[in-house]
Design an enzyme around this catalytic site. Structure first.
Site, PDB file in Angstrom:
ATOM      1  N   GLY A  16    -103.833  -9.169  -5.589  1.00 54.12           N
ATOM      2  CA  GLY A  16    -102.476  -9.672  -5.868  1.00 54.12           C
ATOM      3  C   GLY A  16    -101.904 -10.345  -4.638  1.00 54.12           C
ATOM      4  CG  ASN A  18    -101.617 -16.253  -4.475  1.00 53.42           C
ATOM      5  OD1 ASN A  18    -102.738 -16.204  -4.960  1.00 53.42           O
ATOM      6  ND2 ASN A  18    -101.310 -17.081  -3.501  1.00 53.42           N
ATOM      7  CE  LYS A  91    -112.376  -8.465 -16.744  1.00 51.92           C
ATOM      8  NZ  LYS A  91    -113.810  -8.224 -16.908  1.00 51.92           N
ATOM      9  CB  ILE A  93    -105.730 -16.617 -20.832  1.00 51.94           C
ATOM     10  CG1 ILE A  93    -105.584 -16.591 -19.299  1.00 51.94           C
ATOM     11  CG2 ILE A  93    -104.389 -16.396 -21.516  1.00 51.94           C
ATOM     12  CD1 ILE A  93    -105.009 -15.331 -18.745  1.00 51.94           C
ATOM     13  CG  ASN A 107    -105.437 -19.964 -11.988  1.00 56.32           C
ATOM     14  OD1 ASN A 107    -105.220 -18.861 -11.474  1.00 56.32           O
ATOM     15  ND2 ASN A 107    -106.624 -20.538 -11.925  1.00 56.32           N
ATOM     16  CG  HIS A 109    -109.641 -23.003  -8.366  1.00 57.99           C
ATOM     17  ND1 HIS A 109    -110.389 -22.006  -8.972  1.00 57.99           N
ATOM     18  CD2 HIS A 109    -110.528 -23.812  -7.727  1.00 57.99           C
ATOM     19  CE1 HIS A 109    -111.669 -22.214  -8.717  1.00 57.99           C
ATOM     20  NE2 HIS A 109    -111.776 -23.299  -7.970  1.00 57.99           N
ATOM     21  CG  ASP A 150    -110.818 -23.113 -12.437  1.00 52.43           C
ATOM     22  OD1 ASP A 150    -109.803 -22.398 -12.382  1.00 52.43           O
ATOM     23  OD2 ASP A 150    -111.953 -22.705 -12.125  1.00 52.43           O
ATOM     24  CD  GLU A 179    -105.093 -19.465  -2.684  1.00 54.18           C
ATOM     25  OE1 GLU A 179    -104.544 -18.486  -3.200  1.00 54.18           O
ATOM     26  OE2 GLU A 179    -106.314 -19.637  -2.696  1.00 54.18           O
TER      27      GLU A 179
END
Ligand code: GRF
Length: 196
Positions: A16, A18, A91, A93, A107, A109, A150, A179
Site C-alpha cells: 500500500g 502509494n 488481482k 478487477i 491505476n 504502473h 495496463d 509515483e
C-alpha cells in the site's frame, strides 16, 4: 458552503506504498476526496495497518476468484464510491466493476506505458525487463483501468533517465519517487476532468 468530497475505494495487495502519499494529498487539502474503505485480498498486506493509522475502514477478502469477486462487488455496491484507486492491486478487477465504473478506476504502473505493461509485469519484474531491454529512460504512468491489463487511457506520465549502473532495485526506487508525486496529481486531474 461545505465542499462535496468525492469518495473513493482503494484496492491493494501488498505494501500500500502509494496510500500515504494520497492521504497526504488529502490532509494538505490538495485532494478534495475521502477514502471510504481500503480493500485488500492479502491478509498480510501493510494496507491494513495503514488503514488503522489513518482511521480508514478496511476489509480483507482472502477468498479466491469468484467468491472474492462477488464479495468485492457487494462491498463496493454498499460503499457506492465515486471512483476506485488501485494501489498495487494485482488481482483482476471483476468485469462487472469495470463496466459499472467505466473510466472511473485508476491505476499506477511503474513503466512508461504502453511499454512494459501486461500480465506478469508488476513490481521488480517491470524494472528488470526495462534494464534487460537496454532502455535509456523509464518512469511511471497513471491510467484508467479497462478489461485488459495496463491498457486504459493515460492520465499522467513522468520519465527519468536510466544510468549505466542502475539495477532493477535502484531503478525501482527512482520510479517510486515519481509515483509519489504523480499519483496525487493524476487523481486531481481525474477529478477536474470529471467535475459535475
Ligand atoms: C506501485 O509502486 C505501482 O507501481 C504498482 O504497485 C506498486 C505498489 O505496490 N501498481 P506496493 O504498495 O509496494 O505493494
Amino acid at each position: 458552503m461545505a465542499i462535496v468530497k468525492s469518495r473513493c475505494i482503494v484496492l491493494c495487495s501488498g505494501n500500500g506504498s502509494n496510500i500515504p502519499h494520497i492521504v497526504h494529498g488529502i490532509s494538505e487539502g490538495f485532494l478534495p476526496i475521502e477514502i471510504a474503505r481500503i480493500i485488500t485480498n492479502n491478509p498480510k498486506s501493510k494496507s491494513i495497518e495503514l488503514a488503522q493509522t489513518y482511521q480508514i475502514k478496511s476489509t480483507i477478502l482472502p477468498q479466491e476468484n469468484e467468491d472474492r469477486n462477488s464479495e468485492l462487488i457487494n462491498l463496493v455496491t454498499e460503499e457506492n464510491p465515486d471512483f476506485i484507486v488501485l494501489a498495487g492491486y494485482i488481482k483482476k478487477i471483476p468485469k462487472e466493476l469495470i463496466n459499472r465504473f467505466k473510466n472511473k478506476i485508476l491505476n499506477i504502473h511503474p513503466s512508461l506505458l504502453p511499454k512494459f505493461g501486461g500480465k506478469g509485469m508488476y513490481g521488480i519484474h517491470v524494472h528488470a525487463a526495462v534494464i534487460a531491454a537496454g532502455e535509456k529512460i523509464s518512469g511511471a504512468t497513471v491510467h484508467l483501468v479497462t478489461e485488459e491489463y495496463d491498457e486504459g487511457k493515460i492520465i499522467l506520465q513522468e520519465s527519468i533517465p536510466i544510468e549505466a549502473n542502475d539495477t532493477p532495485d535502484t531503478l525501482s526506487k527512482k520510479v517510486f519517487d515519481i509515483e509519489k508525486k504523480i499519483y496525487p496529481l493524476a487523481i486531481k486531474i481525474f477529478l477536474e476532468e470529471n467535475a459535475p
